[in-house]
Write an enzyme that holds these catalytic residues in place. Structure first.
Site, short mmCIF file in Angstrom:
data_model
loop_
_atom_site.label_atom_id
_atom_site.label_comp_id
_atom_site.label_asym_id
_atom_site.label_seq_id
_atom_site.Cartn_x
_atom_site.Cartn_y
_atom_site.Cartn_z
N GLU A 311 4.33 95.85 50.98
CA GLU A 311 5.72 95.94 50.48
C GLU A 311 6.18 97.39 50.51
OE1 GLU A 311 5.37 94.18 46.59
OE2 GLU A 311 5.34 92.14 47.37
N CYS A 407 9.23 89.17 39.73
CA CYS A 407 9.73 90.45 39.23
C CYS A 407 11.22 90.63 39.50
CB CYS A 407 8.93 91.61 39.84
SG CYS A 407 8.89 91.61 41.64
#
Length: 642
Positions: A311, A407
């Protein structure tokens, strides 16, 4: 230096953002509350609040979810706090109070708070800082505690997190009886700085500085930590020091590398600390990292983090559109970073990026009904490939309802509901307006009401009611795409502004203000072609379309199949169209003259006849609104006719 703006000072009243805030307060927050309580059918199980109940001894069972599942509750509570300022709700506040009671009961005698280790592995507390995210969860709960205290005046959660912060301070550091340590995922540094701002206690700022300055002093820290453990860890590679920015000290880093959310959270705390302490060396490091992001590693939408591998940021100019990552949280973190940089230097470049991310790469993460969310925000999707083909699995073409790693949805909630804090600043001499957002704001020097037609029309009016007879300055950020020749500024109906009033992207209006003064800004908002640096391989020969702060995209539902066969005419010919129905109602859409390539080979894979060009009209919609009308292609960067 700027004073901290309290959200209570700002009331958003804006044709664009008020609708989104209402969606969040009325739909998204209750929806997420049901998800966190495992009461929403058809979505990924969360169990996050039950984890706290079990840790508090109020229920029995096993821990469920990610090791950082606590942070979902923290971010939701923070969003609730801001929501209670935007729209007071006694029932919601009571439910939040009840959850805070559970959180408080889950806290251990020594101040420790983390449901994973309390329930599952109490003997292994603080032994895996790389992967287990105890400090990350603590940081988010600190942010929630400060937000709830500022919104409601209730300090129960604040006291809980003071005890946790004190526990952390007692454990980590250079003093006698302490151990060295840094978080595997940065966030506690932001939380500690917010605790410092809320309480004035220097020890919290000092602890934030310790975690920042300790990072990179020993690049082998996590490798050595893993070697000490006689129990399994989750499988991360501690040798990858760039992944969590532990490869060098914060003063030595000059390139944004590794996991993009970790990075911008760290940069946010760095910029906050630099401003608070007047630390020029730390500020210089922030500038280098900022410039590296926006000059070499940021998508046109304000997305950052180009690769699914970790990521992470990729190498300079590597910005693929269809395998992009561009996590919603990363764009939110970029706004955090920009706002903290504005504390030290009022430069329009920071406000420009805030605006770009807010109007594009952040709100694209949420379905217009508030119940589905993107983790990844691509600039091109192709059903049948996106989400399916090897290397494209992460680029889903439709927003899922929830995630095991959730998240982004609550992060988006806290961003939208706290928007007022990002629009304004104040110091002893100046009130700063960073964003053209309609609002009512109360400052020590004046009350200001902003009427805004942005982002669809170029007209903003500031109504100033001074509370002092002293001279002060209203500094208004003018986005960089607005050329001075296209900007008309009037004070009380008279044009009396010179070019000298513009500096670093801000219009400075210094005067003795009256009780009912009006500043109006009127500016052209032409449709613009945007070109990428030719080092960005994927965008060579392509063009993106913007109008005002809004990036546009092209969907198959409007333009037929094979969007990759469409071209925008070299000479831009465009008409604006008012969206009249459905999710596009009230938005400005674009009809653009273009061409379609028609393949002459039928079903054959290759043929020796050149495709034919035919004239077509292309329909473009705001990028943030894509993916709301069923499964279809989408593309931001379009071929340009040569």
């Amino acid at each position: 230096m700027d004073r901290e703006i309290e959200l209570k000072q700002v009331k958003i009243k804006d044709g664009f953002w008020s609708q989104l805030q209402e969606l969040v307060t009325d739909v998204v927050i209750p929806f997420q509350e049901r998800v966190l309580n495992d009461e929403e059918p058809g979505v990924e199980k969360s169990h996050a609040i039950d984890n706290f109940r079990i840790a508090a001894g109020l229920a029995t069972g096993e821990f469920y979810g990610m090791v950082f599942q606590d942070s979902d509750v923290a971010k939701w509570l923070e969003g609730v706090a801001y929501s209670l300022v935007v729209k007071p709700d006694a029932d919601l506040e009571a439910r939040a109070d009840a959850i805070i009671d559970i959180v408080a009961r889950a806290q251990q005698e020594d101040g420790y708070l983390n449901t994973y280790f309390t329930i599952k592995e109490p003997e292994h507390r603080w032994q895996n800082l790389l992967e287990c995210h105890e400090l990350y969860c603590a940081g988010h709960m600190m942010e929630a505690a400060v937000a709830y205290y500022e919104a409601t005046g209730k300090d129960k959660l604040l006291h809980v997190m003071e005890r946790m912060a004190d526990h952390i301070i007692d454990r980590f550091g250079d003093g006698e009886g302490k151990v060295k340590g840094i978080p595997g995922h940065q966030e506690v540094e932001i939380g500690l700085m917010r605790m410092y701002h809320a309480t004035g206690k220097e020890k919290y700022k000092d602890m934030a500085r310790y975690f920042l300055e300790e990072r990179g002093k020993n690049p082998d820290f996590f490798k050595e930590e893993a070697a000490k453990r006689d129990w399994k860890h989750f499988g991360m590679i501690p040798e990858d020091t760039k992944y969590n920015q532990s490869h060098a000290t914060v003063y030595e880093q000059d390139e944004a590398v590794g996991h993009s959310v970790r990075a911008v959270y760290m940069y946010t705390a760095m910029a906050d600390l630099a401003a608070e302490d007047g630390d020029e060396q730390l500020l210089a490091a922030c500038r280098r990292l900022w410039n590296n992001i926006i000059q070499k590693k940021m998508y046109i939408t304000g997305g950052i983090g180009a690769t699914v591998a970790g990521e992470s940021f990729s190498v300079p100019y590597e910005l693929p559109n269809d395998t992009v990552y561009a996590e919603t949280c990363a764009s939110i973190g970029l706004v955090f970073f920009a706002k903290q940089m504005l504390k030290s230097e009022k430069s329009g470049v920071y406000a420009d990026v805030m605006e770009r991310a807010l109007y594009n790469g952040i709100i694209s993460g949420m379905q217009r009904d508030g119940k589905r969310f993107f983790y990844v925000n691509p600039l091109e999707v192709n059903p049948g490939t996106s989400g399916v083909a090897p290397g494209y699995e992460h680029v889903v073409p439709e927003r899922p309802g929830w995630y095991a790693c959730a998240c982004c949805p609550p992060n988006l909630v806290r961003m939208v509901t706290s928007l007022g804090k990002y629009a304004w600043d104040e110091d002893d001499d100046t009130i700063w307006s960073h964003l053209f957002i309609g609002s009512e704001v109360s400052f020590g020097k004046a009350d200001i009401r902003v009427e805004s037609s942005y982002p669809w029309e170029g007209r903003v009016a500031y109504h100033v009611a001074a509370k002092t007879e002293d001279v002060f300055t209203l500094a208004i950020h003018v986005p960089s795409y607005i050329h001075h020749a296209q900007l008309e500024v009037k004070i009380n109906g008279r044009v009396e502004i010179t070019d000298a009033a513009m500096k670093d992207g801000y219009l400075y209006l210094e005067r003795t203000w009256g009780s009912d003064d009006e500043v109006t800004l009127v500016f052209a908002m032409p449709v613009r072609k945007i070109y990428a640096n030719t080092k960005v391989r994927e965008d060579v020969g392509c063009v993106a379309i913007m109008r005002g702060p809004v990036v546009y995209c092209f969907e198959g539902v409007d333009n037929g199949e094979d969007i990759q066969a469409l071209f925008i005419d070299k000479e831009l010919s465009v008409q604006t169209v008012a969206g009249a129905e459905g999710v596009l109602a009230g938005m400005t859409l674009l009809d653009i003259a273009g061409k379609r390539l028609t393949y002459a080979g039928g079903d054959e894979l290759y043929c020796d006849h050149a495709p034919q060009m035919e004239d077509v009209t292309l329909r473009a919609i705001p990028y943030f609104a894509w993916g709301n009308r069923g499964l279809n292609q989408m593309r931001v960067w379009m071929h340009e006719e040569r």
